[in-house]
Design an enzyme around this catalytic site. Structure first.
Site, PDB file in Angstrom:
ATOM      1  N   ASP A 177       0.900  -1.152   0.000  1.00  0.00           N
ATOM      2  CA  ASP A 177       0.000   0.000   0.000  1.00  0.00           C
ATOM      3  C   ASP A 177       0.933   1.194   0.000  1.00  0.00           C
ATOM      4  OD1 ASP A 177      -1.529   2.230   0.674  1.00  0.00           O
ATOM      5  OD2 ASP A 177      -3.001   1.005   1.721  1.00  0.00           O
ATOM      6  N   HIS A 178       1.034   1.876  -1.147  1.00  0.00           N
ATOM      7  CA  HIS A 178       2.106   2.866  -1.258  1.00  0.00           C
ATOM      8  C   HIS A 178       1.932   4.038  -0.296  1.00  0.00           C
ATOM      9  CE1 HIS A 178      -0.763   4.673  -4.095  1.00  0.00           C
ATOM     10  NE2 HIS A 178      -0.194   5.807  -3.787  1.00  0.00           N
ATOM     11  N   HIS A 240      -6.050   2.513   1.676  1.00  0.00           N
ATOM     12  CA  HIS A 240      -5.214   3.670   2.034  1.00  0.00           C
ATOM     13  C   HIS A 240      -5.720   4.408   3.278  1.00  0.00           C
ATOM     14  CE1 HIS A 240      -3.465   2.895  -1.772  1.00  0.00           C
ATOM     15  NE2 HIS A 240      -4.384   3.475  -2.495  1.00  0.00           N
TER      16      HIS A 240
END
Ligand code: NAP
Length: 484
Positions: A177-178, A240
Protein backbone atom coordinates in the site's frame (compact mmCIF):
# COMPACT_ATOMS: atom_id res chain seq x y z
CA UNK A 1 21.74 17.49 6.23
CA UNK A 2 22.73 14.40 4.30
CA UNK A 3 20.33 11.50 3.80
CA UNK A 4 21.90 8.13 4.35
CA UNK A 5 21.69 5.40 1.77
CA UNK A 6 21.89 2.04 3.43
CA UNK A 7 23.20 -0.53 0.95
CA UNK A 8 21.14 -3.64 0.32
CA UNK A 9 22.25 -7.15 -0.57
CA UNK A 10 22.62 -8.27 -4.15
CA UNK A 11 19.20 -9.15 -5.57
CA UNK A 12 17.15 -10.19 -8.56
CA UNK A 13 13.89 -8.27 -8.80
CA UNK A 14 11.49 -9.82 -11.28
CA UNK A 15 8.71 -7.48 -12.40
CA UNK A 16 5.74 -9.43 -13.73
CA UNK A 17 3.81 -6.89 -15.81
CA UNK A 18 7.04 -5.15 -16.82
CA UNK A 19 5.43 -3.48 -19.83
CA UNK A 20 2.45 -2.11 -17.88
CA UNK A 21 1.53 1.33 -16.62
CA UNK A 22 2.68 0.85 -13.02
CA UNK A 23 6.04 -0.56 -14.07
CA UNK A 24 6.66 2.37 -16.40
CA UNK A 25 5.41 5.16 -14.16
CA UNK A 26 6.52 3.98 -10.74
CA UNK A 27 8.56 0.79 -10.39
CA UNK A 28 11.25 1.40 -13.02
CA UNK A 29 11.74 5.11 -12.22
CA UNK A 30 11.97 4.22 -8.51
CA UNK A 31 14.63 1.62 -9.18
CA UNK A 32 16.54 4.08 -11.31
CA UNK A 33 16.53 6.64 -8.51
CA UNK A 34 17.82 4.06 -6.07
CA UNK A 35 20.50 3.18 -8.60
CA UNK A 36 21.50 6.83 -8.90
CA UNK A 37 21.56 7.08 -5.10
CA UNK A 38 24.09 4.24 -5.09
CA UNK A 39 21.76 1.77 -3.41
CA UNK A 40 21.60 -0.86 -6.13
CA UNK A 41 24.64 -3.09 -5.79
CA UNK A 42 26.59 -3.85 -8.93
CA UNK A 43 25.43 -7.45 -9.21
CA UNK A 44 21.74 -6.62 -8.69
CA UNK A 45 19.42 -7.26 -11.62
CA UNK A 46 15.95 -6.19 -12.64
CA UNK A 47 14.23 -8.80 -14.77
CA UNK A 48 11.18 -7.68 -16.70
CA UNK A 49 8.56 -10.30 -17.57
CA UNK A 50 5.40 -9.99 -19.65
CA UNK A 51 3.85 -11.56 -22.76
CA UNK A 52 5.05 -8.85 -25.16
CA UNK A 53 7.89 -10.02 -27.36
CA UNK A 54 11.12 -8.18 -26.54
CA UNK A 55 14.69 -9.30 -26.44
CA UNK A 56 16.77 -7.82 -23.65
CA UNK A 57 18.08 -5.08 -25.93
CA UNK A 58 14.57 -4.13 -27.00
CA UNK A 59 13.32 -4.07 -23.42
CA UNK A 60 16.24 -1.86 -22.35
CA UNK A 61 15.19 0.61 -25.03
CA UNK A 62 11.62 0.40 -23.66
CA UNK A 63 12.91 1.13 -20.13
CA UNK A 64 15.02 4.03 -21.37
CA UNK A 65 11.91 5.56 -22.98
CA UNK A 66 9.86 4.99 -19.80
CA UNK A 67 12.53 6.68 -17.68
CA UNK A 68 12.70 9.63 -20.04
CA UNK A 69 8.94 10.04 -19.85
CA UNK A 70 8.25 9.33 -16.18
CA UNK A 71 11.61 9.38 -14.41
CA UNK A 72 13.64 12.00 -12.70
CA UNK A 73 16.35 12.16 -15.34
CA UNK A 74 17.34 15.83 -15.41
CA UNK A 75 21.10 16.06 -14.97
CA UNK A 76 21.64 12.29 -15.14
CA UNK A 77 24.86 11.38 -16.92
CA UNK A 78 24.48 9.16 -20.03
CA UNK A 79 26.92 6.73 -18.40
CA UNK A 80 24.49 6.27 -15.48
CA UNK A 81 21.69 5.44 -17.88
CA UNK A 82 23.84 2.88 -19.61
CA UNK A 83 25.07 1.35 -16.36
CA UNK A 84 21.51 1.01 -15.05
CA UNK A 85 20.22 -0.50 -18.28
CA UNK A 86 23.00 -3.06 -18.22
CA UNK A 87 21.48 -4.43 -15.02
CA UNK A 88 18.16 -5.07 -16.79
CA UNK A 89 17.06 -8.34 -18.43
CA UNK A 90 13.78 -9.43 -19.99
CA UNK A 91 11.87 -12.67 -20.38
CA UNK A 92 8.81 -13.11 -22.57
CA UNK A 93 6.52 -15.04 -20.27
CA UNK A 94 2.88 -15.97 -19.84
CA UNK A 95 1.50 -16.06 -16.30
CA UNK A 96 -1.20 -18.44 -17.46
CA UNK A 97 0.88 -20.73 -19.64
CA UNK A 98 4.20 -22.52 -19.92
CA UNK A 99 5.99 -19.92 -22.05
CA UNK A 100 9.05 -18.32 -20.53
CA UNK A 101 9.22 -20.05 -17.15
CA UNK A 102 12.24 -22.24 -17.92
CA UNK A 103 14.11 -19.16 -19.12
CA UNK A 104 13.16 -17.27 -15.97
CA UNK A 105 14.29 -20.16 -13.81
CA UNK A 106 17.64 -20.24 -15.62
CA UNK A 107 18.10 -16.49 -15.15
CA UNK A 108 17.26 -16.67 -11.46
CA UNK A 109 19.53 -19.61 -10.77
CA UNK A 110 21.94 -17.84 -8.45
CA UNK A 111 22.31 -17.42 -4.74
CA UNK A 112 20.89 -13.93 -4.09
CA UNK A 113 17.65 -12.47 -2.72
CA UNK A 114 14.81 -12.99 -5.18
CA UNK A 115 11.81 -10.67 -5.18
CA UNK A 116 8.88 -11.17 -7.54
CA UNK A 117 6.72 -8.10 -8.06
CA UNK A 118 3.18 -8.97 -9.16
CA UNK A 119 2.47 -5.80 -11.16
CA UNK A 120 -0.33 -7.47 -13.12
CA UNK A 121 -4.10 -7.59 -12.77
CA UNK A 122 -5.31 -9.41 -9.64
CA UNK A 123 -6.78 -12.27 -11.69
CA UNK A 124 -3.18 -13.37 -12.35
CA UNK A 125 -1.89 -13.34 -8.74
CA UNK A 126 -2.80 -16.95 -8.09
CA UNK A 127 -1.42 -18.16 -11.45
CA UNK A 128 1.90 -16.47 -10.75
CA UNK A 129 2.19 -17.94 -7.24
CA UNK A 130 1.39 -21.40 -8.57
CA UNK A 131 3.92 -21.25 -11.40
CA UNK A 132 6.68 -19.77 -9.26
CA UNK A 133 6.27 -22.75 -6.99
CA UNK A 134 6.02 -25.28 -9.81
CA UNK A 135 9.23 -24.02 -11.39
CA UNK A 136 11.22 -24.11 -8.18
CA UNK A 137 11.32 -20.33 -7.77
CA UNK A 138 9.47 -20.17 -4.45
CA UNK A 139 12.40 -20.93 -2.15
CA UNK A 140 12.73 -19.64 1.39
CA UNK A 141 14.83 -16.62 0.39
CA UNK A 142 12.27 -15.32 -2.09
CA UNK A 143 9.58 -12.69 -1.58
CA UNK A 144 6.48 -11.80 -3.54
CA UNK A 145 5.09 -8.28 -3.76
CA UNK A 146 1.36 -8.10 -4.35
CA UNK A 147 -0.30 -4.95 -5.69
CA UNK A 148 -3.73 -3.68 -4.79
CA UNK A 149 -6.59 -4.45 -5.04
CA UNK A 150 -6.24 -7.30 -2.57
CA UNK A 151 -9.66 -8.88 -3.02
CA UNK A 152 -12.94 -7.04 -3.47
CA UNK A 153 -14.55 -8.31 -0.26
CA UNK A 154 -13.73 -10.49 2.73
CA UNK A 155 -14.49 -13.73 0.93
CA UNK A 156 -12.24 -13.01 -2.08
CA UNK A 157 -9.45 -11.65 0.14
CA UNK A 158 -9.56 -14.80 2.25
CA UNK A 159 -9.47 -16.96 -0.87
CA UNK A 160 -6.50 -15.01 -2.23
CA UNK A 161 -4.63 -15.21 1.08
CA UNK A 162 -5.24 -18.95 1.18
CA UNK A 163 -4.08 -19.36 -2.43
CA UNK A 164 -0.85 -17.41 -1.84
CA UNK A 165 -0.14 -19.24 1.42
CA UNK A 166 -0.35 -22.57 -0.38
CA UNK A 167 3.02 -21.69 -1.90
CA UNK A 168 4.51 -18.97 0.33
CA UNK A 169 4.76 -18.28 4.06
CA UNK A 170 3.18 -15.08 5.35
CA UNK A 171 6.72 -13.78 5.98
CA UNK A 172 7.37 -13.92 2.22
CA UNK A 173 4.24 -12.01 1.16
CA UNK A 174 4.49 -8.20 0.83
CA UNK A 175 1.05 -6.64 0.26
CA UNK A 176 1.90 -3.17 -0.90
CA UNK A 177 0.00 0.00 0.00
CA UNK A 178 2.11 2.87 -1.26
CA UNK A 179 0.56 5.27 1.26
CA UNK A 180 2.58 3.49 3.94
CA UNK A 181 5.80 4.31 2.09
CA UNK A 182 5.19 8.06 2.21
CA UNK A 183 7.70 10.03 4.22
CA UNK A 184 5.01 11.88 6.16
CA UNK A 185 3.14 8.75 7.07
CA UNK A 186 6.25 7.39 8.70
CA UNK A 187 6.85 10.75 10.28
CA UNK A 188 3.46 10.42 11.86
CA UNK A 189 4.89 7.54 13.88
CA UNK A 190 8.07 9.50 14.62
CA UNK A 191 6.06 12.50 15.83
CA UNK A 192 3.73 10.39 17.96
CA UNK A 193 6.25 8.02 19.47
CA UNK A 194 9.45 10.04 19.38
CA UNK A 195 8.19 13.09 21.28
CA UNK A 196 6.93 13.43 24.83
CA UNK A 197 4.73 16.31 23.73
CA UNK A 198 1.93 14.55 21.90
CA UNK A 199 1.33 11.09 23.29
CA UNK A 200 -0.09 12.19 26.68
CA UNK A 201 -2.68 14.27 24.80
CA UNK A 202 -3.41 11.64 22.16
CA UNK A 203 -6.82 10.47 23.37
CA UNK A 204 -10.47 11.41 23.61
CA UNK A 205 -9.89 13.54 26.69
CA UNK A 206 -7.95 16.08 24.64
CA UNK A 207 -8.80 15.38 21.00
CA UNK A 208 -12.19 16.54 19.78
CA UNK A 209 -12.12 14.72 16.46
CA UNK A 210 -9.85 13.64 13.61
CA UNK A 211 -10.39 14.33 9.92
CA UNK A 212 -8.80 12.41 7.08
CA UNK A 213 -9.17 13.82 3.57
CA UNK A 214 -7.84 12.35 0.34
CA UNK A 215 -9.06 14.64 -2.45
CA UNK A 216 -8.26 14.32 -6.14
CA UNK A 217 -9.05 16.62 -9.06
CA UNK A 218 -8.94 13.88 -11.71
CA UNK A 219 -11.97 11.88 -12.75
CA UNK A 220 -12.05 8.15 -13.43
CA UNK A 221 -11.76 8.30 -17.23
CA UNK A 222 -9.39 5.65 -18.53
CA UNK A 223 -10.06 3.25 -15.68
CA UNK A 224 -13.83 3.72 -15.50
CA UNK A 225 -14.74 0.08 -15.92
CA UNK A 226 -12.54 -1.05 -13.03
CA UNK A 227 -13.53 1.94 -10.94
CA UNK A 228 -17.25 1.43 -11.21
CA UNK A 229 -16.86 -2.15 -10.01
CA UNK A 230 -14.99 -0.86 -6.96
CA UNK A 231 -16.11 2.67 -6.03
CA UNK A 232 -14.33 4.95 -3.57
CA UNK A 233 -15.06 2.70 -0.60
CA UNK A 234 -13.16 -0.26 -2.04
CA UNK A 235 -10.62 1.77 -3.99
CA UNK A 236 -9.53 4.15 -1.22
CA UNK A 237 -11.18 3.63 2.16
CA UNK A 238 -10.64 -0.09 2.70
CA UNK A 239 -6.90 0.23 2.08
CA UNK A 240 -5.21 3.67 2.03
CA UNK A 241 -7.51 5.55 4.39
CA UNK A 242 -7.81 2.57 6.70
CA UNK A 243 -4.01 2.43 6.97
CA UNK A 244 -3.84 6.14 7.84
CA UNK A 245 -6.55 5.66 10.45
CA UNK A 246 -4.60 2.78 11.99
CA UNK A 247 -1.37 4.76 12.29
CA UNK A 248 -3.17 7.73 13.86
CA UNK A 249 -5.18 5.64 16.29
CA UNK A 250 -2.97 2.69 17.24
CA UNK A 251 -1.40 2.15 20.65
CA UNK A 252 2.38 2.53 20.84
CA UNK A 253 3.92 -0.76 19.75
CA UNK A 254 6.56 -2.15 22.12
CA UNK A 255 9.16 -1.96 19.35
CA UNK A 256 9.30 -0.62 15.79
CA UNK A 257 9.19 -4.12 14.38
CA UNK A 258 6.89 -5.57 11.72
CA UNK A 259 4.61 -7.71 13.82
CA UNK A 260 4.57 -5.36 16.81
CA UNK A 261 3.36 -2.51 14.56
CA UNK A 262 0.93 -4.67 12.63
CA UNK A 263 -0.56 -6.18 15.80
CA UNK A 264 -1.45 -2.68 17.01
CA UNK A 265 -2.93 -1.67 13.64
CA UNK A 266 -5.06 -4.79 13.63
CA UNK A 267 -6.48 -3.93 17.06
CA UNK A 268 -7.67 -0.58 15.72
CA UNK A 269 -9.52 -2.18 12.81
CA UNK A 270 -11.10 -4.72 15.11
CA UNK A 271 -12.30 -1.95 17.41
CA UNK A 272 -14.09 -0.07 14.62
CA UNK A 273 -17.86 0.15 15.13
CA UNK A 274 -20.24 -0.55 12.25
CA UNK A 275 -21.18 2.66 10.41
CA UNK A 276 -24.84 3.71 10.64
CA UNK A 277 -26.67 4.75 7.43
CA UNK A 278 -26.83 8.39 8.55
CA UNK A 279 -23.08 8.43 9.17
CA UNK A 280 -22.11 8.15 5.54
CA UNK A 281 -22.61 10.10 2.32
CA UNK A 282 -21.82 8.85 -1.17
CA UNK A 283 -21.58 10.97 -4.29
CA UNK A 284 -20.95 11.00 -8.02
CA UNK A 285 -19.53 14.00 -9.86
CA UNK A 286 -21.66 15.74 -12.46
CA UNK A 287 -20.47 16.92 -15.85
CA UNK A 288 -18.72 20.29 -15.87
CA UNK A 289 -18.31 22.86 -18.63
CA UNK A 290 -15.42 20.92 -20.16
CA UNK A 291 -15.46 17.66 -18.24
CA UNK A 292 -17.70 14.62 -18.55
CA UNK A 293 -19.75 13.40 -15.63
CA UNK A 294 -19.09 10.15 -13.75
CA UNK A 295 -21.56 8.06 -15.76
CA UNK A 296 -20.00 9.17 -19.02
CA UNK A 297 -16.50 8.51 -17.68
CA UNK A 298 -17.38 4.93 -16.75
CA UNK A 299 -19.32 4.49 -19.96
CA UNK A 300 -22.58 3.40 -18.40
CA UNK A 301 -25.88 5.21 -18.06
CA UNK A 302 -26.57 3.41 -14.78
CA UNK A 303 -23.19 3.83 -13.15
CA UNK A 304 -23.86 2.79 -9.58
CA UNK A 305 -20.65 3.31 -7.64
CA UNK A 306 -19.51 6.34 -5.72
CA UNK A 307 -16.71 8.64 -6.80
CA UNK A 308 -16.94 10.32 -3.39
CA UNK A 309 -17.54 9.04 0.10
CA UNK A 310 -17.58 10.70 3.49
CA UNK A 311 -18.12 8.77 6.68
CA UNK A 312 -17.90 9.01 10.41
CA UNK A 313 -16.21 6.16 12.24
CA UNK A 314 -15.98 5.33 15.92
CA UNK A 315 -13.23 3.31 17.53
CA UNK A 316 -14.56 1.49 20.54
CA UNK A 317 -11.66 1.40 22.93
CA UNK A 318 -10.48 3.17 26.05
CA UNK A 319 -8.38 5.73 24.17
CA UNK A 320 -10.90 6.82 21.55
CA UNK A 321 -14.39 6.41 23.03
CA UNK A 322 -16.20 9.66 22.17
CA UNK A 323 -13.76 10.94 19.52
CA UNK A 324 -15.18 10.55 16.01
CA UNK A 325 -13.00 10.00 12.96
CA UNK A 326 -14.38 11.73 9.87
CA UNK A 327 -13.01 10.45 6.59
CA UNK A 328 -13.67 11.59 3.04
CA UNK A 329 -12.23 10.90 -0.34
CA UNK A 330 -13.32 11.76 -3.84
CA UNK A 331 -12.52 12.43 -7.45
CA UNK A 332 -12.98 15.72 -9.34
CA UNK A 333 -12.85 17.77 -6.17
CA UNK A 334 -11.61 21.32 -5.96
CA UNK A 335 -7.95 20.52 -5.22
CA UNK A 336 -5.60 17.58 -5.09
CA UNK A 337 -4.86 17.51 -1.39
CA UNK A 338 -4.50 14.81 1.24
CA UNK A 339 -4.18 15.45 4.93
CA UNK A 340 -4.93 14.18 8.37
CA UNK A 341 -6.05 16.83 10.85
CA UNK A 342 -6.04 16.14 14.58
CA UNK A 343 -8.36 18.73 16.10
CA UNK A 344 -7.79 19.27 19.83
CA UNK A 345 -10.52 20.34 22.24
CA UNK A 346 -11.05 23.86 23.49
CA UNK A 347 -9.21 24.85 26.63
CA UNK A 348 -11.50 24.02 29.59
CA UNK A 349 -11.75 27.66 30.60
CA UNK A 350 -10.79 30.87 28.86
CA UNK A 351 -9.12 33.54 30.94
CA UNK A 352 -9.52 36.03 28.09
CA UNK A 353 -12.46 38.26 27.18
CA UNK A 354 -14.95 36.97 24.65
CA UNK A 355 -13.56 39.58 22.24
CA UNK A 356 -10.22 37.80 22.26
CA UNK A 357 -11.83 34.88 20.43
CA UNK A 358 -11.35 31.16 21.13
CA UNK A 359 -9.04 28.96 19.14
CA UNK A 360 -8.12 25.35 18.89
CA UNK A 361 -4.87 23.56 18.31
CA UNK A 362 -4.85 21.52 15.13
CA UNK A 363 -2.05 19.17 14.17
CA UNK A 364 -2.09 18.71 10.41
CA UNK A 365 -0.20 15.97 8.66
CA UNK A 366 -0.05 16.80 4.94
CA UNK A 367 0.51 13.92 2.58
CA UNK A 368 0.24 15.82 -0.66
CA UNK A 369 1.17 18.21 -2.00
CA UNK A 370 4.12 19.57 0.04
CA UNK A 371 4.49 16.74 2.53
CA UNK A 372 4.88 18.13 6.01
CA UNK A 373 3.48 18.54 9.49
CA UNK A 374 1.99 21.72 10.92
CA UNK A 375 0.85 22.53 14.43
CA UNK A 376 -1.55 25.43 14.81
CA UNK A 377 -0.94 27.29 18.08
CA UNK A 378 -2.75 30.26 19.55
CA UNK A 379 -0.81 33.44 20.31
CA UNK A 380 -1.54 37.07 20.97
CA UNK A 381 -1.97 39.18 17.89
CA UNK A 382 1.12 41.38 17.88
CA UNK A 383 0.89 45.10 18.62
CA UNK A 384 -1.13 47.32 20.91
CA UNK A 385 -4.91 47.06 21.02
CA UNK A 386 -5.49 44.62 23.82
CA UNK A 387 -5.40 40.86 24.00
CA UNK A 388 -6.67 39.40 20.76
CA UNK A 389 -5.83 35.81 19.93
CA UNK A 390 -4.78 34.47 16.55
CA UNK A 391 -3.69 31.09 15.22
CA UNK A 392 -0.22 30.72 13.77
CA UNK A 393 1.27 27.59 12.30
CA UNK A 394 4.42 25.95 13.62
CA UNK A 395 5.30 24.51 10.26
CA UNK A 396 7.57 21.55 9.69
CA UNK A 397 7.52 21.52 5.93
CA UNK A 398 10.19 18.99 4.97
CA UNK A 399 11.44 21.13 2.14
CA UNK A 400 12.18 24.06 4.47
CA UNK A 401 13.22 22.23 7.61
CA UNK A 402 15.52 19.70 6.05
CA UNK A 403 17.10 21.72 3.27
CA UNK A 404 17.77 20.58 -0.30
CA UNK A 405 17.88 16.91 0.68
CA UNK A 406 14.20 17.08 1.56
CA UNK A 407 13.31 17.85 -2.02
CA UNK A 408 14.84 14.49 -2.68
CA UNK A 409 12.52 12.61 -0.35
CA UNK A 410 12.30 9.10 -1.72
CA UNK A 411 9.14 8.19 -3.54
CA UNK A 412 7.03 5.73 -1.58
CA UNK A 413 7.76 2.98 -4.10
CA UNK A 414 11.52 3.45 -3.75
CA UNK A 415 11.37 2.93 -0.02
CA UNK A 416 8.97 0.03 -0.20
CA UNK A 417 10.89 -1.85 -2.90
CA UNK A 418 14.10 -1.51 -0.90
CA UNK A 419 12.25 -2.72 2.21
CA UNK A 420 11.25 -5.83 0.27
CA UNK A 421 14.88 -6.49 -0.60
CA UNK A 422 15.88 -5.95 3.05
CA UNK A 423 13.12 -8.29 4.17
CA UNK A 424 11.39 -5.66 6.33
CA UNK A 425 7.60 -6.09 6.38
CA UNK A 426 6.77 -3.22 8.77
CA UNK A 427 5.20 -1.09 6.05
CA UNK A 428 3.27 -3.91 4.38
CA UNK A 429 -0.15 -5.22 5.27
CA UNK A 430 -0.49 -8.59 6.96
CA UNK A 431 -3.17 -11.11 5.94
CA UNK A 432 -5.28 -10.60 9.08
CA UNK A 433 -5.17 -6.80 8.70
CA UNK A 434 -6.49 -6.97 5.14
CA UNK A 435 -9.22 -9.40 6.13
CA UNK A 436 -10.25 -7.33 9.16
CA UNK A 437 -10.45 -4.23 6.94
CA UNK A 438 -12.79 -6.04 4.55
CA UNK A 439 -14.72 -7.39 7.54
CA UNK A 440 -15.53 -3.77 8.49
CA UNK A 441 -16.09 -2.56 4.92
CA UNK A 442 -18.36 -5.35 3.62
CA UNK A 443 -21.40 -4.68 5.85
CA UNK A 444 -21.26 -0.96 5.02
CA UNK A 445 -21.43 -1.73 1.30
CA UNK A 446 -24.06 -4.43 1.83
CA UNK A 447 -26.10 -1.87 3.85
CA UNK A 448 -26.39 0.68 1.04
CA UNK A 449 -26.99 -2.05 -1.50
CA UNK A 450 -29.85 -3.48 0.57
CA UNK A 451 -31.37 -0.05 1.12
CA UNK A 452 -30.97 0.75 -2.58
CA UNK A 453 -29.27 4.08 -1.74
CA UNK A 454 -28.08 5.88 -4.86
CA UNK A 455 -25.10 8.23 -4.70
CA UNK A 456 -25.89 11.96 -4.56
CA UNK A 457 -24.50 14.23 -7.22
CA UNK A 458 -21.91 16.95 -6.72
CA UNK A 459 -20.46 19.66 -8.90
CA UNK A 460 -16.99 19.09 -10.30
CA UNK A 461 -14.48 21.33 -8.56
CA UNK A 462 -16.54 21.38 -5.34
CA UNK A 463 -15.92 19.77 -1.93
CA UNK A 464 -18.40 16.96 -2.57
CA UNK A 465 -22.16 16.68 -1.98
CA UNK A 466 -23.83 19.16 0.37
CA UNK A 467 -24.84 16.29 2.67
CA UNK A 468 -21.18 15.57 3.34
CA UNK A 469 -20.87 19.06 4.85
CA UNK A 470 -23.95 18.37 6.93
CA UNK A 471 -22.39 15.16 8.26
CA UNK A 472 -20.11 17.38 10.32
CA UNK A 473 -22.37 20.40 10.75
CA UNK A 474 -24.95 18.31 12.55
CA UNK A 475 -22.25 17.51 15.11
CA UNK A 476 -21.32 21.18 15.43
CA UNK A 477 -18.08 20.67 13.51
CA UNK A 478 -16.87 21.53 10.06
CA UNK A 479 -14.56 20.05 7.46
CA UNK A 480 -11.31 21.82 6.85
CA UNK A 481 -11.15 23.54 3.51
CA UNK A 482 -9.72 21.33 0.77
CA UNK A 483 -6.69 23.31 -0.34
CA UNK A 484 -3.41 22.41 -1.92
P1 NAP B 1 -1.49 -2.65 -17.03
O1 NAP B 1 -0.96 -1.36 -17.54
O2 NAP B 1 -2.74 -3.21 -17.62
O3 NAP B 1 -0.33 -3.73 -17.17
C1 NAP B 1 -0.54 -5.10 -17.00
C2 NAP B 1 0.75 -5.84 -17.25
O4 NAP B 1 0.50 -7.24 -17.12
C3 NAP B 1 1.33 -5.63 -18.63
O5 NAP B 1 2.73 -5.54 -18.54
C4 NAP B 1 0.95 -6.91 -19.38
O6 NAP B 1 1.90 -7.10 -20.36
C5 NAP B 1 1.06 -7.92 -18.25
N1 NAP B 1 0.26 -9.13 -18.49
C6 NAP B 1 -1.05 -9.21 -18.78
N2 NAP B 1 -1.41 -10.51 -18.92
C7 NAP B 1 -0.30 -11.26 -18.72
C8 NAP B 1 -0.02 -12.65 -18.73
N3 NAP B 1 -0.97 -13.57 -18.98
N4 NAP B 1 1.24 -13.04 -18.45
C9 NAP B 1 2.21 -12.15 -18.19
N5 NAP B 1 2.01 -10.82 -18.18
C10 NAP B 1 0.77 -10.38 -18.43
O7 NAP B 1 -1.75 -2.59 -15.44
P2 NAP B 1 -1.05 -1.61 -14.39
O8 NAP B 1 -1.80 -0.34 -14.35
O9 NAP B 1 0.40 -1.58 -14.61
O10 NAP B 1 -1.39 -2.36 -13.01
C11 NAP B 1 -0.72 -3.50 -12.57
C12 NAP B 1 -1.21 -3.86 -11.19
O11 NAP B 1 -0.92 -2.79 -10.30
C13 NAP B 1 -2.73 -4.08 -11.09
O12 NAP B 1 -2.99 -5.05 -10.11
C14 NAP B 1 -3.23 -2.72 -10.61
O13 NAP B 1 -4.46 -2.84 -9.93
C15 NAP B 1 -2.11 -2.32 -9.69
N6 NAP B 1 -1.99 -0.88 -9.48
C16 NAP B 1 -1.72 -0.06 -10.53
C17 NAP B 1 -1.58 1.30 -10.30
C18 NAP B 1 -1.26 2.25 -11.42
O14 NAP B 1 -1.05 3.44 -11.13
N7 NAP B 1 -1.16 1.82 -12.65
C19 NAP B 1 -1.73 1.83 -9.01
C20 NAP B 1 -1.99 0.96 -7.96
C21 NAP B 1 -2.12 -0.39 -8.20
P3 NAP B 1 1.66 -7.98 -21.69
O15 NAP B 1 0.37 -7.54 -22.28
O16 NAP B 1 2.88 -7.65 -22.51
O17 NAP B 1 1.65 -9.39 -21.24
Amino acid sequence: MVSRTIPVEEFDLVIFGATGDLAQRKILPSLFRRFCAGQMPEGARVIGAARSEHDTKGYRAFVRAALKEHGDTAGVKPADFTAFLEQIEYVTLDAKGAAGWKELKALCDRDVVHAFYFSVGPSLFEDLAKRLHKHGLAGEECRIVVEKPFGRDLESARALNAALRTHFDEGQIYRIDHYLGKETVQNLMAVRFGNMLFEPLWNSQYIDHIQITVAETVGVAGRGEYYDRAGAMRDMVQNHIMQLLCLIAMEPPARFEPDAVRDEKLKVIRALEPVAPDELVRGQYEAGDDTPGYAEDVGEAEASSESFIALKAHISNWRWAGTPFYMRTGKRLKERASEIAVVFKDTPHSIFDEDAGRHRNILTIRLQPNEGIELGVTIKEPGPGGMRLIDVPLDMSFAEALGPEAGDVADAYERLIMDVIRGNQTLFMRDDEVEAAWGWTDPIIAGWQERGDAPLTYAPGSSGPHDALMLMHQDGRRWREIKA
